[in-house]
Design a protein around this motif. Structure first.
Motif, short mmCIF file in Angstrom:
data_model
loop_
_atom_site.label_atom_id
_atom_site.label_comp_id
_atom_site.label_asym_id
_atom_site.label_seq_id
_atom_site.Cartn_x
_atom_site.Cartn_y
_atom_site.Cartn_z
N SER A 177 0.84 -1.19 0.00
CA SER A 177 0.00 0.00 0.00
C SER A 177 0.88 1.24 0.00
O SER A 177 1.86 1.32 0.75
CB SER A 177 -0.91 0.03 1.23
N VAL A 178 0.52 2.20 -0.84
CA VAL A 178 1.21 3.48 -0.91
C VAL A 178 0.19 4.57 -0.61
O VAL A 178 -0.89 4.61 -1.23
CB VAL A 178 1.84 3.71 -2.29
N ALA A 179 0.47 5.41 0.38
CA ALA A 179 -0.48 6.44 0.82
C ALA A 179 -0.51 7.61 -0.15
O ALA A 179 0.27 7.69 -1.11
CB ALA A 179 -0.10 6.90 2.22
N ALA A 180 -1.38 8.55 0.14
CA ALA A 180 -1.46 9.77 -0.66
C ALA A 180 -0.23 10.64 -0.41
O ALA A 180 0.40 10.58 0.65
CB ALA A 180 -2.72 10.54 -0.31
N SER A 181 0.10 11.44 -1.38
CA SER A 181 1.25 12.33 -1.27
C SER A 181 0.99 13.41 -0.22
O SER A 181 -0.12 13.95 -0.12
CB SER A 181 1.54 12.99 -2.61
N LYS A 182 2.02 13.74 0.54
CA LYS A 182 1.94 14.84 1.50
C LYS A 182 2.37 16.15 0.88
O LYS A 182 2.19 17.21 1.48
CB LYS A 182 2.83 14.53 2.72
N GLU A 183 2.98 16.09 -0.29
CA GLU A 183 3.48 17.28 -0.98
C GLU A 183 2.73 17.43 -2.30
O GLU A 183 2.73 16.53 -3.13
CB GLU A 183 4.98 17.14 -1.27
N PRO A 184 2.08 18.57 -2.53
CA PRO A 184 1.33 18.78 -3.78
C PRO A 184 2.18 18.56 -5.03
O PRO A 184 1.66 18.11 -6.06
CB PRO A 184 0.86 20.23 -3.67
N ALA A 185 3.46 18.88 -4.95
CA ALA A 185 4.33 18.76 -6.12
C ALA A 185 4.74 17.32 -6.41
O ALA A 185 5.27 17.03 -7.48
CB ALA A 185 5.57 19.63 -5.95
N ILE A 186 4.52 16.42 -5.44
CA ILE A 186 4.89 15.02 -5.61
C ILE A 186 3.63 14.25 -5.98
O ILE A 186 2.78 13.99 -5.14
CB ILE A 186 5.52 14.44 -4.33
N SER A 187 3.50 13.89 -7.24
CA SER A 187 2.25 13.27 -7.69
C SER A 187 2.46 12.07 -8.60
O SER A 187 1.51 11.55 -9.17
CB SER A 187 1.39 14.30 -8.43
N HIS A 188 3.71 11.60 -8.73
CA HIS A 188 3.94 10.44 -9.59
C HIS A 188 5.18 9.69 -9.11
O HIS A 188 6.16 10.29 -8.66
CB HIS A 188 4.15 10.85 -11.05
N GLY A 189 5.13 8.39 -9.25
CA GLY A 189 6.29 7.56 -8.95
C GLY A 189 6.06 6.15 -9.45
O GLY A 189 4.92 5.75 -9.73
N GLU A 190 7.14 5.40 -9.59
CA GLU A 190 7.04 3.98 -9.92
C GLU A 190 7.24 3.16 -8.66
O GLU A 190 8.08 3.49 -7.82
CB GLU A 190 8.09 3.60 -10.97
N VAL A 191 6.47 2.10 -8.54
CA VAL A 191 6.54 1.22 -7.37
C VAL A 191 7.25 -0.07 -7.78
O VAL A 191 6.83 -0.75 -8.72
CB VAL A 191 5.13 0.89 -6.83
N TRP A 192 8.34 -0.39 -7.07
CA TRP A 192 9.14 -1.58 -7.36
C TRP A 192 9.26 -2.43 -6.12
O TRP A 192 9.25 -1.91 -4.99
CB TRP A 192 10.54 -1.17 -7.82
N TYR A 226 9.83 0.01 -2.84
CA TYR A 226 10.13 1.44 -2.83
C TYR A 226 9.34 2.16 -3.92
O TYR A 226 8.95 1.57 -4.93
CB TYR A 226 11.63 1.70 -2.99
N VAL A 227 9.06 3.42 -3.66
CA VAL A 227 8.42 4.30 -4.63
C VAL A 227 9.46 5.33 -5.03
O VAL A 227 10.06 6.00 -4.17
CB VAL A 227 7.19 5.03 -4.03
N GLN A 228 9.70 5.45 -6.34
CA GLN A 228 10.77 6.32 -6.83
C GLN A 228 10.25 7.22 -7.94
O GLN A 228 9.53 6.78 -8.84
CB GLN A 228 11.95 5.48 -7.34
N ASP A 229 10.61 8.47 -7.86
CA ASP A 229 10.28 9.41 -8.92
C ASP A 229 11.03 9.01 -10.19
O ASP A 229 12.06 8.35 -10.13
CB ASP A 229 10.69 10.82 -8.50
N GLY A 230 10.50 9.38 -11.34
CA GLY A 230 11.17 9.06 -12.60
C GLY A 230 10.79 7.70 -13.12
O GLY A 230 9.67 7.24 -12.98
N SER A 231 11.78 7.02 -13.72
CA SER A 231 11.55 5.72 -14.34
C SER A 231 12.81 4.87 -14.23
O SER A 231 13.83 5.33 -13.72
CB SER A 231 11.20 5.90 -15.82
N ARG A 232 12.74 3.63 -14.71
CA ARG A 232 13.90 2.75 -14.67
C ARG A 232 15.08 3.37 -15.43
O ARG A 232 16.22 3.30 -14.97
CB ARG A 232 13.55 1.40 -15.28
N GLU A 233 14.80 3.99 -16.57
CA GLU A 233 15.86 4.60 -17.37
C GLU A 233 16.30 5.94 -16.81
O GLU A 233 17.44 6.37 -17.04
CB GLU A 233 15.38 4.79 -18.82
#
Length: 258
Positions: free
Chosen positions: A160-175, A237-244
């Motif tokens: 489970s990944v919760a809602a973002s606490k920062e408005p500017a953080i709105s996307h990530g990949e879950v691995w 982990y949830v990480q901004d960006g992508s694998r590349e």
């Protein structure tokens, strides 16, 4: 890839690069929550063929006992030509290390190298440098700010990944990573010949769970997709960006599989 809705069942993994479900090594019959709210993800790029790496490998072992830190060993394969083929190496980790260097723009790829929270690199044997990098990166906007939880239930892992606490953080990949907590290796050739070195929290497989869009999401992952001989833990982990183009770490969690 478009964002995935909650409660997806991930029953198979495909693609030439990430393919292959692994066999079951354990069936967990109880529910146990993962450790919550770590302050840092520390990735060590190491090699059995690197004479400078054993001190860094020991540091990762020390850090792995700190519940506020998720320490990972990612053995690379580009030193295999020096006389000893790393028995834990994975070309995906070499590619990940290079991707980090491209994102930083410095093209610094070496062993032992630590990447802290997906953004800052430090010589892996520099304990003070690692601690300093942890302190600096955890002040960055959004870094390790997204609550992530993981629990075991029967033959599956619930993420489970919760809602973002920062408005500017709105996307990530879950691995999700499967890890072996302690792997002793006797090295017969190369720069570390004659030594037995223990590697800690060695990543043995790495699979994408889905995309997170800033809202609460959850997924279910069959344990059979992760486990193999020696695997006894898992990290999400949830990480901004992508694998590349990997960016800052936004959140993470760890759980034992035994």
């Amino acid at each position: 890839m478009t964002a995935m809705t909650a409660s997806h069942l991930i029953s198979r993994w495909s693609g030439a690069f990430w393919s292959g479900a692994l066999g079951i090594c354990a069936i967990v019959a109880v529910i146990r929550p993962a450790e919550a709210d770590p302050r840092a993800v520390v990735e060590l790029f190491t090699s059995q063929g690197c004479s400078s790496c054993p001190p860094a490998d020991k540091i990762i072992g020390d850090l792995s006992s700190d519940p506020s830190i998720i320490a990972l060993s990612m053995p690379i394969d580009y030193w295999d030509y020096l006389g000893w083929k790393d028995t834990l190496a994975d070309s995906r980790f070499s590619a990940r290390q290079r991707a980090y260097s491209r994102m930083r723009g410095d093209r610094e790829v070496y062993t032992p190298q630590v990447v802290v929270n997906g953004s800052t690199h430090v010589v892996g044997s520099d304990r003070a440098g690692i601690e300093s990098a942890i302190g600096k990166t955890d002040k960055g906007m959004g870094v390790m700010s997204v609550p992530v939880t993981m629990s075991l239930s029967g033959k599956q892992i619930n993420v489970s990944v919760a809602a973002s606490k920062e408005p500017a953080i709105s996307h990530g990949e879950v691995w999700i990573c499967s890890i072996a907590k302690s792997v002793p290796i006797a090295i017969a050739k190369g720069e570390n010949r004659g030594q037995q070195i223990t590697y800690h929290n060695v990543v043995r497989n790495l699979l994408k769970v889905g995309d997170w869009n800033g809202r609460p999401e959850s997924w279910t992952v069959p344990i059979e997709n992760l486990t193999r001989d020696g695997v006894d833990g898992a990290v999400v982990y949830v990480q901004d960006g992508s694998r590349e183009k990997p960016g800052p770490m936004l959140g993470a969690a760890y759980t034992s599989l035994h």
